[in-house]
Design a protein around this motif. Sequence first.
Motif, short mmCIF file in Angstrom:
data_model
loop_
_atom_site.label_atom_id
_atom_site.label_comp_id
_atom_site.label_asym_id
_atom_site.label_seq_id
_atom_site.Cartn_x
_atom_site.Cartn_y
_atom_site.Cartn_z
N ALA A 167 74.30 50.95 8.70
CA ALA A 167 73.15 51.09 9.58
C ALA A 167 73.59 51.29 11.02
O ALA A 167 72.99 52.06 11.78
CB ALA A 167 72.25 49.86 9.46
N ARG A 168 74.66 50.60 11.41
CA ARG A 168 75.16 50.77 12.78
C ARG A 168 75.72 52.18 12.97
O ARG A 168 75.49 52.80 14.01
CB ARG A 168 76.24 49.72 13.06
CG ARG A 168 76.89 49.88 14.41
CD ARG A 168 77.61 48.64 14.84
NE ARG A 168 76.70 47.57 15.16
CZ ARG A 168 77.08 46.42 15.72
NH1 ARG A 168 78.33 46.22 16.00
NH2 ARG A 168 76.20 45.49 15.99
N VAL A 169 76.45 52.68 11.97
CA VAL A 169 76.97 54.05 12.06
C VAL A 169 75.82 55.04 12.16
O VAL A 169 75.86 55.99 12.95
CB VAL A 169 77.87 54.37 10.85
CG1 VAL A 169 78.22 55.86 10.81
CG2 VAL A 169 79.14 53.53 10.89
N ALA A 170 74.78 54.81 11.36
CA ALA A 170 73.62 55.71 11.40
C ALA A 170 72.98 55.72 12.78
O ALA A 170 72.55 56.76 13.29
CB ALA A 170 72.60 55.29 10.34
N ARG A 171 72.93 54.54 13.40
CA ARG A 171 72.35 54.48 14.74
C ARG A 171 73.21 55.25 15.74
O ARG A 171 72.69 55.93 16.62
CB ARG A 171 72.20 53.02 15.19
CG ARG A 171 71.04 52.30 14.53
CD ARG A 171 70.58 51.11 15.38
NE ARG A 171 71.64 50.13 15.58
CZ ARG A 171 71.80 49.06 14.79
NH1 ARG A 171 71.01 48.87 13.77
NH2 ARG A 171 72.76 48.20 15.04
N LEU A 172 74.54 55.13 15.59
CA LEU A 172 75.44 55.87 16.48
C LEU A 172 75.23 57.37 16.34
O LEU A 172 75.16 58.11 17.32
CB LEU A 172 76.90 55.52 16.17
CG LEU A 172 77.40 54.16 16.67
CD1 LEU A 172 78.80 53.90 16.14
CD2 LEU A 172 77.41 54.13 18.19
N LEU A 173 75.11 57.82 15.09
CA LEU A 173 74.92 59.26 14.86
C LEU A 173 73.55 59.70 15.38
O LEU A 173 73.42 60.81 15.90
CB LEU A 173 75.05 59.57 13.38
CG LEU A 173 76.44 59.35 12.77
CD1 LEU A 173 76.44 59.72 11.30
CD2 LEU A 173 77.51 60.15 13.52
N ALA A 174 72.56 58.84 15.24
CA ALA A 174 71.23 59.20 15.72
C ALA A 174 71.21 59.38 17.23
O ALA A 174 70.45 60.18 17.77
CB ALA A 174 70.22 58.13 15.31
N GLU A 175 72.08 58.62 17.91
CA GLU A 175 72.15 58.77 19.36
C GLU A 175 72.69 60.13 19.76
O GLU A 175 72.42 60.62 20.85
CB GLU A 175 73.02 57.66 19.95
CG GLU A 175 72.40 56.28 19.84
CD GLU A 175 73.34 55.18 20.33
OE1 GLU A 175 74.46 55.52 20.77
OE2 GLU A 175 72.96 54.01 20.24
#
Lengths: 88, 136
Positions: free
Chosen positions: B70-78
């Motif tokens: 989930a944290r990686v997904a948030r980074l990519l979403a940024e």
Amino acid sequence: MIPLSVTPDMDRAPWDDLDPLGTGVLHGTITRVGLLRNGTVRGRATVAVAIRLDDGRHVIAETTFALARTAAQALAASPVAAEEVLDP
Amino acid sequence: MSSIKVTPDIDADRWTDLASTALGDIDRVGLQRDPEDGRVYLMAAIRIQDAGRRARAQVVLTEIPWTLAARVARLLAEVEPTVGTGSDDSDDQEAEPVVTDNGDGALRITGAASPADALAAAAAATAPADDQGSDR
């Protein structure tokens, strides 16, 4: 088309069909995730994942950014994900 | 402890240090709770590219803790606002992925970009400049 299946709860829908030929499923560890900003011919972004297999080889797998984003949203909305406390 | 390196732009920071690399498609992802540690894991099944024989392709199974995913997904979403938007062809269905519920517990998401497109781009981005087109 690139299909991407999402299983929100694998206890309810286990992946029994992964190895229909019985050739064995390899196991690996995700080491990197990255973006290819123009990963498709049409210029759309793709998400690449690097996986180190247990024998030391690597596999780089991809899907489009749009599919990955939709999958992440679907999983995040599942009851199983809701049971896990995420860091702020 | 699990750790994953996140590369916001592979074109700028190529993974040329990865040896003996095969290419594959992410076939399915799912969530599973590990009964031993009680944590939720993101599972992913990869099919290694095997031209014309998808049904016989070797499968790789991998997992990471959902909290990390989930944290990686948030980074990519940024990074999302800066990634390519591609053409605006009216037949480009990838702009609007379609989610289908077959009632078997799995959702299927489809887009229009071909695996060949994506894999060709990955090969170009990951192979050393003097080694493109050769076996990896």
